[in-house]
Motif scaffolding. Structure first.
Motif, PDB file in Angstrom:
ATOM      1  N   GLN A  51       0.693  -0.736   0.242  1.00  0.00           N
ATOM      2  CA  GLN A  51      -0.171  -0.067  -0.328  1.00  0.00           C
ATOM      3  C   GLN A  51       0.940   1.153   0.258  1.00  0.00           C
ATOM      4  O   GLN A  51       0.501   1.913  -1.069  1.00  0.00           O
ATOM      5  N   SER A 102       2.782   1.809  -3.170  1.00  0.00           N
ATOM      6  CA  SER A 102       1.824   1.906  -4.557  1.00  0.00           C
ATOM      7  C   SER A 102       1.209   3.730  -3.835  1.00  0.00           C
ATOM      8  O   SER A 102       1.375   4.640  -4.630  1.00  0.00           O
ATOM      9  N   MET A 141       0.324  -0.610 -10.734  1.00  0.00           N
ATOM     10  CA  MET A 141       0.926  -0.374  -9.978  1.00  0.00           C
ATOM     11  C   MET A 141       0.649   0.772  -8.859  1.00  0.00           C
ATOM     12  O   MET A 141       0.827   0.962  -7.916  1.00  0.00           O
ATOM     13  N   THR A 142       0.067   1.589  -9.155  1.00  0.00           N
ATOM     14  CA  THR A 142      -1.157   2.858  -8.175  1.00  0.00           C
ATOM     15  C   THR A 142      -2.433   2.507  -8.322  1.00  0.00           C
ATOM     16  O   THR A 142      -2.930   3.440  -8.033  1.00  0.00           O
ATOM     17  N   ARG A 143      -3.044   0.858  -8.310  1.00  0.00           N
ATOM     18  CA  ARG A 143      -3.889   0.873  -7.994  1.00  0.00           C
ATOM     19  C   ARG A 143      -4.859   0.831  -6.443  1.00  0.00           C
ATOM     20  O   ARG A 143      -5.536   1.726  -5.854  1.00  0.00           O
TER      21      ARG A 143
END
Length: 305
Positions: A200, A203, A230-232
């Motif tokens: 978390q 990201s 990668m940024t979800r």
């Protein structure tokens, strides 16, 4: 297990209620939450009725605390006078040490069994809940939030998993498609600092770094699917993560230290072949992770059932 009270009817709580129904549970499912949250849970049929905590605790033999960690801790402080002696209290908190320690002191009238389903989304609320169908489902979304997911149980006392209530609860976890695993609270918090909390923060930091350094913002149109993947997790709410970070700060600090050290190593070796080993090591872990998620990896020795 004849009746269930879900304390906190958001994504996890509502998915638990929907999953129980799909798995064949016929008893009443009560919901305890804010007016808006229980209204949403009623609308998706995750619960049968809404009630205050005192009423639900007096009637139900399983109390599932699916709130943010701070609220779980607050509920535990008030729960003991309200519960039935034959009840089982469990939770879905993402960290376990503080919850387990407090429950050991505060809940004396009935049994407490700490838990953490390793499932979730960046979306919140009952509207995002998944009931879960069974084998033969044709769409990924139909598999349910808990199917194939590890559900960590963290008993503090030797008899916590031997009781009739705990065995019945584990039975229903299997029917949900979850994979119950026993761990010590301390080991759980160390492991998830690496497998969940670090992901978390990585990201979030990546998204923040790109936001600060990519100008103008329209250049995001040049991004590939890697940045999207990668940024979800950066879509996740700080309100949810604040308590997680506060209650597991030392293991997370160590995990961040190891990650920062690895990033520095990558930075120092951008022009050398030393990074080939890191690419290989990373690819091997990524492959094993995908095997585990697909259910192909061997289960841990401490799997229950």
């Amino acid at each position: 297990m004849k009746s269930v009270a879900i304390i906190g009817t958001g994504l996890i709580g509502a998915s638990f209620g929907l999953g129980l129904r799909k798995a064949g549970f016929e008893g009443p499912i009560w919901g305890v939450s804010s007016a808006g949250a229980v209204k949403e849970a009623l609308a998706v049929k995750a619960i049968d009725r809404a009630a205050p905590l005192a009423e639900a605790a007096a009637e139900c033999d399983l109390l599932f605390l699916a709130q943010p960690i701070g609220r779980i801790l607050d509920t535990i402080r008030h729960l003991n006078p309200l519960v039935r002696p034959e009840a089982l209290v469990t939770d879905a908190g993402s960290t376990k040490c503080e919850i387990a320690d407090l429950a050991l002191r505060e809940i004396t009238r009935c049994r407490f069994l700490g838990g953490h389903p390793m499932a979730g989304k960046e979306k919140r609320g009952a509207a995002a809940a998944e009931a879960g169908l069974f084998r033969g489902a044709t769409a990924a979304a139909e598999a349910g939030l808990f199917r194939g997911a590890t559900w960590v149980l963290t008993p503090e006392e030797p008899g916590d998993l031997a009781s009739t209530q705990a065995k019945d609860f584990v039975h229903w976890l299997h029917k949900l498609g979850a994979k119950p695993v026993r761990m010590d609270p301390e080991e759980h918090d160390r492991v998830v600092s690496l497998t969940s909390h670090l992901a978390q923060l990585a990201s979030t930091a990546l998204a923040a770094a790109v936001a600060e350094n990519l100008q103008p913002a329209e250049r995001l149109a040049v991004a590939g699917p890697g940045l999207m993947d990668m940024t979800r997790l950066a879509l996740s709410s700080y309100d949810l993560w604040r308590d997680i970070l506060a209650t597991n700060s030392e293991p997370i600090d160590r995990a961040l230290g190891a990650y920062i050290q690895k990033l520095e190593y990558v930075r120092e070796n951008l022009r050398t072949r030393q990074l080939q080993r890191e690419f290989q090591r990373g690819a091997e872990l990524a492959a094993r992770l995908r095997e585990a998620v697909a259910g192909d990896a061997r289960v841990p020795n401490d799997k229950l059932g």
